[in-house]
Design a protein around this motif. Structure first.
Motif, PDB file in Angstrom:
ATOM      1  N   GLU A 319       0.852  -1.184   0.000  1.00  0.00           N
ATOM      2  CA  GLU A 319       0.000   0.000   0.000  1.00  0.00           C
ATOM      3  C   GLU A 319       0.888   1.234   0.000  1.00  0.00           C
ATOM      4  OE1 GLU A 319      -3.855   0.224   1.922  1.00  0.00           O
ATOM      5  OE2 GLU A 319      -3.379  -1.633   2.986  1.00  0.00           O
ATOM      6  N   SER A 320       0.463   2.271  -0.693  1.00  0.00           N
ATOM      7  CA  SER A 320       1.298   3.455  -0.881  1.00  0.00           C
ATOM      8  C   SER A 320       1.718   4.086   0.445  1.00  0.00           C
ATOM      9  CB  SER A 320       0.553   4.480  -1.738  1.00  0.00           C
ATOM     10  OG  SER A 320       0.324   3.968  -3.036  1.00  0.00           O
ATOM     11  N   LYS A 321       0.857   4.049   1.438  1.00  0.00           N
ATOM     12  CA  LYS A 321       1.184   4.652   2.730  1.00  0.00           C
ATOM     13  C   LYS A 321       2.331   3.939   3.429  1.00  0.00           C
ATOM     14  CE  LYS A 321      -2.293   1.897   5.204  1.00  0.00           C
ATOM     15  NZ  LYS A 321      -3.537   1.926   6.019  1.00  0.00           N
ATOM     16  N   VAL A 323       5.154   2.778   1.831  1.00  0.00           N
ATOM     17  CA  VAL A 323       6.432   2.909   1.132  1.00  0.00           C
ATOM     18  C   VAL A 323       7.531   3.450   2.040  1.00  0.00           C
ATOM     19  CG1 VAL A 323       7.630   4.152  -0.716  1.00  0.00           C
ATOM     20  CG2 VAL A 323       5.448   3.024  -1.178  1.00  0.00           C
ATOM     21  N   TRP A 332       8.900   4.373  -7.385  1.00  0.00           N
ATOM     22  CA  TRP A 332       7.678   3.615  -7.154  1.00  0.00           C
ATOM     23  C   TRP A 332       6.578   4.093  -8.105  1.00  0.00           C
ATOM     24  CZ3 TRP A 332       6.975  -0.212  -3.314  1.00  0.00           C
ATOM     25  CH2 TRP A 332       8.060  -0.397  -2.445  1.00  0.00           C
ATOM     26  N   THR A 333       5.761   3.162  -8.558  1.00  0.00           N
ATOM     27  CA  THR A 333       4.587   3.476  -9.367  1.00  0.00           C
ATOM     28  C   THR A 333       3.343   3.238  -8.531  1.00  0.00           C
ATOM     29  OG1 THR A 333       5.691   2.828 -11.420  1.00  0.00           O
ATOM     30  CG2 THR A 333       3.289   2.896 -11.443  1.00  0.00           C
ATOM     31  N   SER A 334       2.494   4.245  -8.419  1.00  0.00           N
ATOM     32  CA  SER A 334       1.280   4.130  -7.613  1.00  0.00           C
ATOM     33  C   SER A 334       0.058   3.960  -8.517  1.00  0.00           C
ATOM     34  CB  SER A 334       1.105   5.367  -6.729  1.00  0.00           C
ATOM     35  OG  SER A 334       2.190   5.488  -5.824  1.00  0.00           O
ATOM     36  N   GLN A 336      -4.512   3.277  -8.301  1.00  0.00           N
ATOM     37  CA  GLN A 336      -5.736   3.210  -7.508  1.00  0.00           C
ATOM     38  C   GLN A 336      -6.434   1.878  -7.701  1.00  0.00           C
ATOM     39  OE1 GLN A 336      -5.266   6.495  -5.445  1.00  0.00           O
ATOM     40  NE2 GLN A 336      -7.258   5.489  -5.318  1.00  0.00           N
ATOM     41  N   GLU A 341      -4.957   2.747  -2.475  1.00  0.00           N
ATOM     42  CA  GLU A 341      -3.849   3.042  -3.372  1.00  0.00           C
ATOM     43  C   GLU A 341      -2.675   2.134  -3.041  1.00  0.00           C
ATOM     44  OE1 GLU A 341      -2.413   7.131  -4.924  1.00  0.00           O
ATOM     45  OE2 GLU A 341      -1.040   6.650  -3.276  1.00  0.00           O
ATOM     46  N   PHE A 342      -2.104   1.529  -4.062  1.00  0.00           N
ATOM     47  CA  PHE A 342      -0.957   0.645  -3.914  1.00  0.00           C
ATOM     48  C   PHE A 342       0.225   1.206  -4.691  1.00  0.00           C
ATOM     49  CE2 PHE A 342      -4.639  -2.030  -3.175  1.00  0.00           C
ATOM     50  CZ  PHE A 342      -4.259  -2.813  -2.092  1.00  0.00           C
ATOM     51  N   SER A 343       1.422   0.738  -4.311  1.00  0.00           N
ATOM     52  CA  SER A 343       2.636   1.141  -5.003  1.00  0.00           C
ATOM     53  C   SER A 343       3.475  -0.091  -5.321  1.00  0.00           C
ATOM     54  CB  SER A 343       3.453   2.123  -4.159  1.00  0.00           C
ATOM     55  OG  SER A 343       2.783   3.357  -4.027  1.00  0.00           O
ATOM     56  N   THR A 345       7.407  -1.322  -7.178  1.00  0.00           N
ATOM     57  CA  THR A 345       8.702  -0.998  -7.760  1.00  0.00           C
ATOM     58  C   THR A 345       9.452  -2.282  -8.071  1.00  0.00           C
ATOM     59  OG1 THR A 345      10.707   0.351  -7.511  1.00  0.00           O
ATOM     60  CG2 THR A 345      10.001  -0.892  -5.580  1.00  0.00           C
TER      61      THR A 345
END
Length: 389
Positions: A319-321, A323, A332-334, A336, A341-343, A345
């Protein structure tokens, strides 16, 4: 690899040393002393030069591993000579297999095969074959003893036969291990590589998955198989789609290499990813773990074949939070996925990267390893350390 002379390698990791006994496919027992060094893997090379015929039959050839300590275990199969066929995969402990095993496989689009491995004597195994090729028949029930393998593979596999086994159901009276893949999987064109994975029983399937981007490939393919009727599935990627699957039904679709896909279902599903580079003869396939099985710490194995070197990469999904908690310096690529939201790499792996760890136990992530050598590739998801993995 079937119909060819092959060799295999096992990679062990223990947190407290110990030893393992390995019974090879000839019934010979080998003793392996495990490395006591933190985060180190012990490599054991199985006797090479084995030739396995294609077709549908039972043969006592499974490899049995018994250890004094809890271990992580990975396998690599490769051709004995020259290049062109290799597959790496994680191996489940027998304690994680169901007492009454049931499996449904997503399979692969061509040259499909499967192998059912008995752990105990007098194991009744029924394979209900679903295939677009009549040469497989309808399957049948076999009684297997310990280390027996019930193989299902077309005699024409490796010759461009576009036979799949997607939706095939396997039931057994006692725990069994199930391996599936392609003898030589051709994707996305006419060139291919060996693909093999161990499948989880239905009880270990999930409802949410992320299928990550790939590198060095032309495109990738997602295959989803449902365990129950009326399973609503939504796919969030560069486009969003939704559909309904019934029991044993398989959905498959191609994606661009930079597409990161979130899959959500109302009932249990199994998800696989296939990727290929036709000109490079590179194809890999891996079964995707559900998000609920992400962990906060992984040790990275260095899986290599004799006489060649695989360049390794790790794709990290979270999850992006989370990272900042993972602390990997990369681009990183985020994306929806509904309200989340996910990330993702992908980073190269060298001798200095042996562990990836989150500073927060609540920030979990998944890691997919890919390896590329001349005319061959492999991929698998790293498993966290524990008694069930």
């Amino acid at each position: 690899m079937y119909g060819r002379s092959v060799t295999g390698h096992l990679y062990f990791r223990s947190q407290s040393g110990g030893s393992c006994s390995v019974t090879d496919d000839d019934g010979k027992v080998h003793q392996v002393t495990l490395n006591h060094t933190k985060d180190a893997f012990t490599q054991f090379d199985l006797p090479g030069g084995k030739f396995y015929s294609l077709g549908m039959y039972v043969q006592k050839r499974a490899i049995f591993v018994q250890c004094t300590e809890v271990v992580q275990l990975y396998g690599l199969s490769s051709r004995d000579s020259d290049v062109g066929a290799a597959s790496a995969f994680n191996i489940l402990p027998t304690t994680s297999l169901d007492m009454l095993s049931e499996y449904i496989i997503p399979s692969v689009p061509n040259n499909a095969m499967l192998g059912v491995v008995a752990i105990e004597n007098n194991t009744s195994v029924t394979v209900d074959i679903k295939s677009n090729c009549p040469s497989f028949g309808n399957g049948e029930t076999k009684v297997l003893n310990a280390r027996d393998v019930y193989q299902v593979a077309s005699l024409e596999s490796g010759r461009g036969v576009y036979c799949t086994l997607g939706g095939t159901r396997i039931k057994s009276s006692k725990p069994v291990a199930l391996y599936t893949g392609g003898v030589i999987l051709l994707y996305p064109g006419v060139h291919g590589d060996h693909v093999l994975n161990q499948v989880r029983p239905l009880s270990q399937w999930g409802r949410e998955y992320i299928v990550p981007q790939v590198i060095n490939m032309d495109k990738y393919n997602i295959r989803i198989v449902a365990a129950h009727n009326d399973t609503n599935v939504a796919i969030f990627g560069k486009t969003t789609t939704s559909f309904v699957l019934n029991e044993k039904q398989v959905h498959q679709e191609d994606h661009a290499t930079d597409d990161n896909v979130f899959i959500s279902a109302t009932k249990s599903i199994l998800v696989s990813q296939i990727a290929g580079n036709d000109q490079g003869y590179d194809v890999f396939g891996s079964l995707v773990p559900p998000i609920t099985e992400y962990a906060s710490e992984y040790v990275i194995p260095d899986i290599q074949a004799a006489g060649r070197h695989f360049n390794l990469n790790a794709t990290i999904i979270t999850e992006s939070k989370c990272v900042p908690d993972i602390g990997v310096k990369a681009t990183w690529t985020s994306f929806q996925a509904g309200s989340r939201e996910f990330s993702v790499t992908t980073i190269p792996v060298n001798n200095t990267l042996t562990e990836i760890k989150s500073s927060s136990p609540t920030c979990t992530f998944g890691v997919q390893m890919t390896g590329f050598a001349t005319y061959e590739a492999y991929a698998y998801f790293v498993t966290p350390f524990g008694p069930n993995f």
